[in-house]
Design an enzyme around this catalytic site. Structure first.
Site: not given
Ligand code: M6R
Length: 612
Positions: A2, A28, A76, A102-103, A484, A488, A491, A507, A607
């Site tokens: 948040c 956020r 969030w 926030n928290g 990665e 991607k 996500e 395996h 984000k």
């Molecule tokens: O700001 P950060 O690099 O610490 O964020 C870490 C992850 O939350 C971030 O990389 C997340 O996995 C991305 N949305 C992936 O695209």
């Protein structure tokens, strides 16, 4: 998670400033959005909506509510679904105050029970609502604002940054933080409070970060900050960073696409920054001797940053000759950390605000191990908590899916490994120059590879979106790159995707492979690794798997096995993931676009992940 924002204005109306601040905090979370203000007649108004600011603005326009003091929240969801009831601001039984938070309040259940026994009625499932009811009881005890904040700090457990707006104190914001970030800025028309300096308007030039475990009472022209024991703190104002300017999407349909195409420049800018100014010793906060004697590096990070760390491990071990481990921020606390004497931690985070990474850093520091932040945000909590600092020059990354942050992190780790090798005398200055040239060349390849393959990817989109699941494979540095890629794709497209080390296929995961399952295999330029990759490709084809390969130039045997292939310029073998990055991200992007997904703001995500 948040974002919170507040503004106490001298005479002007606060709404405009709060909404502008909120628009900068949507990274956020965007499950719900809310606003509250006290008008000239001391009436409290609250407006909240499910969804983002785009939904709040028309709702506010319809009512034309405003005041000289206001707060705003973007959520969030953690405790309670993304509903109107759970949206902030929350209020007390008397509806005389508004609370944004926030928290996570860890003792919210017990507090809720106690407050209910005292006759309080709760209207949401949110943990935050207890703060509003607690504040109400302290106001009823006729406590002063600072005493209310003091009592709250004694009662609340967990992470929090909150702002209270009360009709009882119509000219003051009551604010506090414990672990969650909160900062304050002095504007010419009043004082701003927010989770992140990004929310402050450009004209603001003085700001401060509230120290951890502190609270403050804020009016339009003054503030007093106290620690949780009640001591008045003297916190120095600093110059607000004007470099954080979020430009629009330009001609691009999504921020993600724009950021994919910004990668070459981002890598070049990052390199330029490292080549000028501070020495590597100054950047790391370590002496020459300490660098020479390094016995161990511990990397911590989450999500994409964790994957960059896994790739960096290969660089640091093979080039700098330092034993390296890579840990997920969220898992680190559950492990026994046994650092060697001459050890350093590299904490990787684009935002520098990820709670799991910050928590890991706190644990590392308890062992007196120095921490180097590798972040894109020079003023972030992580940067301020660390002994050394490597700042990537990716510029603001707006899309939730990390792209240019990843490539600049990988480039930084490659450069860093060579810098350590240079200090240790393992390479000379001429080799270092070559390394920088290689990085520049690979930055260009990243872009050129997209140009070569984008049309053929788009031409086959109907086929690619017809698959329900994807398997990604890689070996050596292309294995973490496969992790990665799977992150991607899932996500932003919501297609189930999973990555494995290509050698692990036999395996277990091979049981999943048939003609309906596409396998994306990232090859490797090294001949001995390539041979193994060809064997893995054959295993896939023997089970009729649909094989898509990212091959290096001249890898004919692999190309013959592939159903679809993309031939990459790759540069030095260790940098092959960097060269393939753009095409991989573009592939995921166009799939998600074809499926009509909300690419820049995927469902359920934010984000910056500022809760543990
Ligand atoms: O700001 P950060 O690099 O610490 O964020 C870490 C992850 O939350 C971030 O990389 C997340 O996995 C991305 N949305 C992936 O695209």
């Amino acid at each position: 998670m948040c974002g919170v924002v507040g503004f106490v204005s001298k005479h002007g109306l606060a709404q405009k400033n709060v909404l502008r601040g909120l628009s900068c905090l949507e990274y956020r979370g965007y499950d719900s959005t809310g606003f509250a203000c006290i008008d000239q007649q001391s009436r409290l108004h609250i407006q909240k909506v499910v969804g983002s600011l785009n939904n709040l603005i028309p709702a506010l326009e319809a009512k034309s509510i405003d005041g000289t003091i206001a707060i705003g929240h973007t959520r969030w969801a953690t405790h309670g679904m993304a509903t109107l009831e759970n949206a902030h601001p929350h209020t007390d039984c008397g509806q005389s105050l508004a609370l944004i938070h926030n928290g996570i309040i860890e003792n919210h259940q017990i507090l809720r029970k106690q407050l209910q026994q005292q006759g309080h009625t709760f209207t949401s499932e949110s943990d935050s609502e207890v703060i509003a009811h607690l504040a109400e009881t302290f106001i009823q005890e006729q406590l002063r604002p600072s005493a209310i904040l003091q009592k709250l700090s004694e009662t609340l457990q967990g992470a929090y940054a909150y702002i209270i707006l009360s009709q009882n104190f119509p000219n003051q914001l009551l604010i506090a933080r414990n672990r969650s970030p909160l900062c304050l800025a002095i504007g010419k028309d009043g004082i701003f409070v927010a989770s992140d300096p990004l929310a402050f308007p450009e004209q603001v030039d003085q700001m401060l970060f509230l120290p951890d475990k502190s609270y403050a009472v804020v009016t339009h022209n003054e503030y007093q900050i106290f620690d949780f024991v009640g001591n008045l703190l003297d916190v120095q104002l600093e110059k607000a960073d004007k470099l954080v300017v979020v430009s629009g999407k330009g001609d691009y349909e999504h921020y993600m696409l724009k950021e994919i195409f910004e990668q070459k420049q981002a890598i070049l800018r990052t390199l330029y920054e490292y080549k000028s100014g501070q020495t590597i010793q100054e950047r790391l906060g370590l002496s020459t001797q300490a660098i020479k004697e390094l016995e161990e590096i511990t990397i911590v990070g989450c999500g994409t940053s964790f994957h960059a760390g896994l790739i960096g491990q290969f660089f640091l071990e093979s080039i700098a000759q330092v034993a390296t481990t890579v840990q997920l921020g969220s898992e680190f606390r559950h492990k026994t950390f046994l650092p060697r004497k001459k050890s350093v931690c590299i904490a990787i985070s684009q935002s520098g605000q990820t709670a799991d990474t910050l928590e890991a850093v706190e644990l590392v520091k308890q062992h007196k191990v120095p921490v180097v932040a590798l972040t894109n945000v020079a003023q972030s909590s992580l940067a301020r908590e660390s002994n050394g600092l490597l700042v990537t020059q990716a510029g603001p990354e707006i899309a939730v899916a990390s792209t240019k942050a990843f490539s600049t992190q990988v480039a930084t780790l490659y450069w860093l490994a060579h810098q350590i090798a240079l200090v240790k005398g393992l390479i000379d200055n001429t080799s270092m120059l070559q390394v920088e040239q290689d990085l520049e060349a690979v930055a260009s390849m990243l872009e050129a590879n997209i140009a070569v393959h984008k049309d053929s990817i788009v031409a086959d989109l109907d086929l690619y979106v017809s698959f329900k699941n994807y398997i990604f494979l890689g070996r050596h540095v292309t294995y973490p790159f496969a992790l990665e890629a799977a992150l991607k794709l899932k996500e932003i497209s919501y297609i189930f995707s999973q990555a494995y080390s290509a050698g692990e296929l036999k395996h277990g995961p091979l049981a999943l492979v048939d003609a309906t399952v596409p396998v994306i295999l990232f090859s490797h330029p090294d001949e001995s690794i390539y041979k193994k990759i060809v064997a893995n490709a054959q295993e896939v084809k023997a089970r009729k798997g649909f094989l898509i390969v990212f091959a290096c130039q001249g890898q004919e045997e692999l190309l013959e096995l592939a159903d679809k292939s993309f031939i990459m310029q790759t540069g030095p073998a260790l940098l092959s993931p960097l060269a393939m990055t753009g095409v991989m991200q573009f592939f995921c992007y166009v799939l998600a676009k074809k499926m009509g997904r909300s690419i820049d703001k995927p469902r359920n995500l934010a984000k910056s992940v500022t809760v543990e």
